[in-house]
Design an enzyme around this catalytic site. Structure first.
Site, PDB file in Angstrom:
ATOM      1  N   MET A 134       7.985   1.459   3.972  1.00  0.00           N
ATOM      2  CA  MET A 134       8.603   0.816   2.808  1.00  0.00           C
ATOM      3  C   MET A 134       7.899   1.239   1.521  1.00  0.00           C
ATOM      4  O   MET A 134       7.524   0.403   0.713  1.00  0.00           O
ATOM      5  CB  MET A 134       8.537  -0.704   2.980  1.00  0.00           C
ATOM      6  CG  MET A 134       9.555  -1.231   3.972  1.00  0.00           C
ATOM      7  SD  MET A 134      11.216  -1.288   3.246  1.00  0.00           S
ATOM      8  CE  MET A 134      12.157  -1.750   4.706  1.00  0.00           C
TER       9      MET A 134
ATOM     10  N   HIS B 157       3.479   1.560  -2.253  1.00  0.00           N
ATOM     11  CA  HIS B 157       4.236   0.647  -1.418  1.00  0.00           C
ATOM     12  C   HIS B 157       5.164  -0.171  -2.299  1.00  0.00           C
ATOM     13  O   HIS B 157       4.812  -0.560  -3.408  1.00  0.00           O
ATOM     14  CB  HIS B 157       3.311  -0.281  -0.642  1.00  0.00           C
ATOM     15  CG  HIS B 157       3.979  -0.856   0.566  1.00  0.00           C
ATOM     16  ND1 HIS B 157       4.807  -1.954   0.506  1.00  0.00           N
ATOM     17  CD2 HIS B 157       3.979  -0.451   1.858  1.00  0.00           C
ATOM     18  CE1 HIS B 157       5.272  -2.203   1.717  1.00  0.00           C
ATOM     19  NE2 HIS B 157       4.785  -1.308   2.554  1.00  0.00           N
ATOM     20  N   HIS B 158       6.351  -0.428  -1.780  1.00  0.00           N
ATOM     21  CA  HIS B 158       7.343  -1.146  -2.561  1.00  0.00           C
ATOM     22  C   HIS B 158       6.886  -2.561  -2.881  1.00  0.00           C
ATOM     23  O   HIS B 158       7.325  -3.167  -3.865  1.00  0.00           O
ATOM     24  CB  HIS B 158       8.667  -1.156  -1.804  1.00  0.00           C
ATOM     25  CG  HIS B 158       9.859  -1.232  -2.696  1.00  0.00           C
ATOM     26  ND1 HIS B 158       9.888  -2.037  -3.807  1.00  0.00           N
ATOM     27  CD2 HIS B 158      11.033  -0.593  -2.660  1.00  0.00           C
ATOM     28  CE1 HIS B 158      11.062  -1.896  -4.400  1.00  0.00           C
ATOM     29  NE2 HIS B 158      11.767  -1.019  -3.732  1.00  0.00           N
ATOM     30  N   ALA B 159       5.976  -3.104  -2.075  1.00  0.00           N
ATOM     31  CA  ALA B 159       5.445  -4.436  -2.364  1.00  0.00           C
ATOM     32  C   ALA B 159       4.564  -4.402  -3.614  1.00  0.00           C
ATOM     33  O   ALA B 159       4.381  -5.417  -4.279  1.00  0.00           O
ATOM     34  CB  ALA B 159       4.633  -4.955  -1.172  1.00  0.00           C
TER      35      ALA B 159
END
Lengths: 457, 457
Positions: free
Chosen positions: B21, B138-140
């Site tokens: 992700m 990371h998309h987070a």
């Protein structure tokens, strides 16, 4: 599709982002005479043109299957050779430093479970008329020793032999494994996870007498050390990134030391490790007062009634508390003798059981928090795997060196694996990048350690 | 330590070996005049010498914490800059082909959750007086648009400005995010997982009237297509390996087509994709009879009572069943107008809800078997993100191009993200390596597709 033996699937079950369960090897080759600037990419292209792949390198895990969550091996009908056989470059200036940096990184990445779990990377851009290859295989597919033997059997002792095939080619002899490739008698069977799995399988068949004997032997083995392995910087939870360092030393230098001291090749190798680890930990201010304990898997002759060899795990006092190199060597030599004596007269089953006991914390290491509370049975795993004696060639390119990359475990952040090749003792050090800082320093310290031994004798 | 908002932690929860992700970007730079052979490694060394790292790039996930398994953000006190900022080489001959091969591979590896989840790789050995950088986050931590803006704000419009700092430097302006960096109004808020999470959060506050309106709007939106998206080769389970392809086309060529046809930049971009996808699937014998449906996130003005912008998801008929390029462009243009009209007069909440509905299968895609049984709401996600208009420089090195790498999802094996930069429309295609074979072919087909449109007008 075939249900996978538990000894294979354990490596898939035990694997997580933080604990990749693959082994590797780094090979250095000399460019043959007259090699042009595109030799390495041409070498890679030729590898891709050999589209035949043997069944071992086609199988991939499938699962969990069935009601009990077992894994199975299945064949990959769409093998994407370009995925497995890669070409990488090194950044300038292309020293061994850049090579180890890339190898460390590659060894930290998980293998893709949707495909046969192996990779072969050809590395271009290395200084000094050389190129390198990095091989990587999941431990469920192939262990380090088998991988080394397979590579060895694919290469040729003849520099003019231009018919060398890569290890995954069906034309490569696989009789290097012996009659039963994954047999427990084989050196390659040794591995913490595998040893514990074997134990768990066989413990059901233990009679009361066997359990008693193993318990007594374990007490005796522990008694040979007269102390418990100390807690150390290596015996902590680990992260997913790896650091790898490698170097070879001439066997003649090591032989001179062992002859002068009446010790063995293994003893001198361990004394090199001991001196290096002592100085490394002193510099970091982390050397425990008590000496470090190494675990060394060794091939042992067993009770004749069982036949064959078995792998015993020897716990050895590394004497890192002693300042004198010869003191350390002597202590190591005696500790190894005592350690081997414990196994005397044992059956293969008993050896397996006794060797597995100190490894249980590693096998259960994926349970969070376990490592922090259990004192380590040993501090560092050091393996010595015999390798080829004669120089080997890949279509005329001489292999200069071959260095093993192994698996750090939760609670065992550093692994040292050593092999011999063409008059050289080749060290491969694999560590958790965070837990073992500046791993490369250990190479210089190993060198100093050998020099100190040479001066002392 | 701060509890992570659900909109961030969703990306950690949804991630698996098969579904990394993270988002990425590939940047191409020209070597400045007088750059020596060690320019790139020196550039890398300079980056490592800037040890200040802003808090955003120091935070790493910790968790799950607490009784409900929430993740938290925690600061990394032992940031290992050498781990994050890497130097890689390309193998000879160092063409764009080798660059894309390496970038594809790097984009397939998971980020280490024990560390701040970003990497910056400087790539040496590229032909034609160039070097490249690959950024990964990371998309987070950061979404693609924010990452692009951050890079952009770190670079300079002035070629003589030698005080450029890398994106992770605390000296870089972060006001590019606007007042609220992760605000839903922002373009960057658009992402399938995030959109669905937002919906789940807000649906509790829906009155009966809102639910009715969204239901009606969904029927209306579906009606604009008058058909269901067909099953296609892209709407299947995916594997972990990625393939990336990238190329830019002059905006002037695209503008000439849109002016001659009375369409928009977005319409022509979609028509390029449509023509390329049609030919790609025809060659593979996998073109569905019904036209492919693309999902396009677009910034929409909302009902004045709510204020601000919202991101709506337009489902567009790509007309891949039509052989004539202008037929395809016209169909796309009309389909986009109808798609936008559906959102007319809606509140931001309603837009969010309506946009999230077709994305639910992606957000739940990690449930095994789901994708095989659910027909896709659309076939391919195509995003157009506005980029910098003027050329940007990194200490005198001109950025030639910047290409986005996005996230393929279970059931959405291909992602096309497009951005503009200094007179060029830059395409980044990210696909599952197994499901989307020979992804690079799409570049040639995009070029043919634009040429056909030019000839037709």
């Amino acid at each position: 599709m075939a249900i996978m033996p538990v000894t294979d699937s354990m490596f898939l079950l035990a694997e997580s982002r933080e604990h990749p369960m693959h082994v590797g090897g780094l090979q250095l080759f000399e460019l043959p005479d007259g090699a042009g600037p595109d030799y390495v990419s041409e070498f890679h292209r030729q590898l891709l043109s050999l589209v035949d792949v043997s069944p071992l390198f086609r199988r991939r895990p499938r699962g969990p299957v069935g009601s009990v969550g077992q894994f199975a091996w299945t064949g990959d009908d769409h093998l994407d050779l370009e995925y497995h056989v890669r070409l990488s470059g090194l950044p300038r200036p292309g020293r061994v430093r850049e090579l180890l940096e890339l190898t460390s990184r590659l060894h930290g990445y998980l293998l893709d479970r949707h495909r046969p779990m192996w990779e072969f990377t050809v590395m271009d851009g290395l200084q000094g008329n050389r190129f390198a290859t990095y091989t990587k295989a999941h431990h469920a597919l192939l262990d380090g020793v088998s991988a080394l033997r397979l590579l060895q059997s694919s290469l040729s002792e003849d520099p003019s032999d231009m018919a060398v095939r890569p290890p995954w080619s069906p034309r490569v002899r696989t009789d290097v494994f012996g009659s039963a490739p994954r047999d427990r008698d084989h050196d390659s069977a040794f591995d913490p996870v595998r040893a514990v799995t074997e134990l768990a399988k066989e413990v059901r068949g233990f009679g009361a007498a066997t359990v008693k004997l193993v318990n007594e032997a374990f007490r005796e083995q522990s008694a040979t050390l007269s102390f418990q392995a100390p807690r150390s910087m290596f015996n902590v939870p680990i992260t997913g990134a790896r650091r790898f360092a490698a170097q070879g030393w001439p066997l003649d230098r090591i032989k001179a030391v062992l002859k002068a001291t009446g010790t063995t090749m293994n003893d001198v190798m361990l004394a090199m490790c001991s001196g290096a680890l002592r100085k490394y930990m002193l510099d970091l201010g982390t050397l425990p007062e008590k000496p470090l304990v190494a675990a060394i898997p060794m091939s042992l002759r067993t009770d004749r009634s069982v036949g064959g060899n078995a792998i015993g795990l020897i716990l050895c006092d590394l004497a890192t508390d002693r300042a004198e190199p010869l003191d350390r060597l002597t202590t190591i030599h005696e500790s190894m003798l005592r350690g081997k004596a414990v196994y005397h007269g044992m059956s293969r089953l008993q050896i397996t059981a006794l060797s597995a006991l100190p490894l249980i914390p590693l096998a259960v290491g994926t349970i969070p928090g376990m490592i922090r509370i259990t004192p380590p049975a040993f501090n560092v795993l050091i393996s010595n795997v015999p390798g080829p004696r004669k120089p080997l060639y890949w279509n005329g390119a001489r292999m200069q060196g071959v260095y093993p990359l192994s698996i750090p475990y939760e609670g065992q952040a550093l692994n040292i694996t050593v092999t011999s090749y063409a008059g050289s003792l080749e060290f491969g050090l694999t560590g958790c990048r965070r837990t073992v800082p500046h791993l490369q320093r250990l190479l210089g310290l190993l060198d100093e350690s050998l020099e100190e031994l040479e001066k002392a004798v």
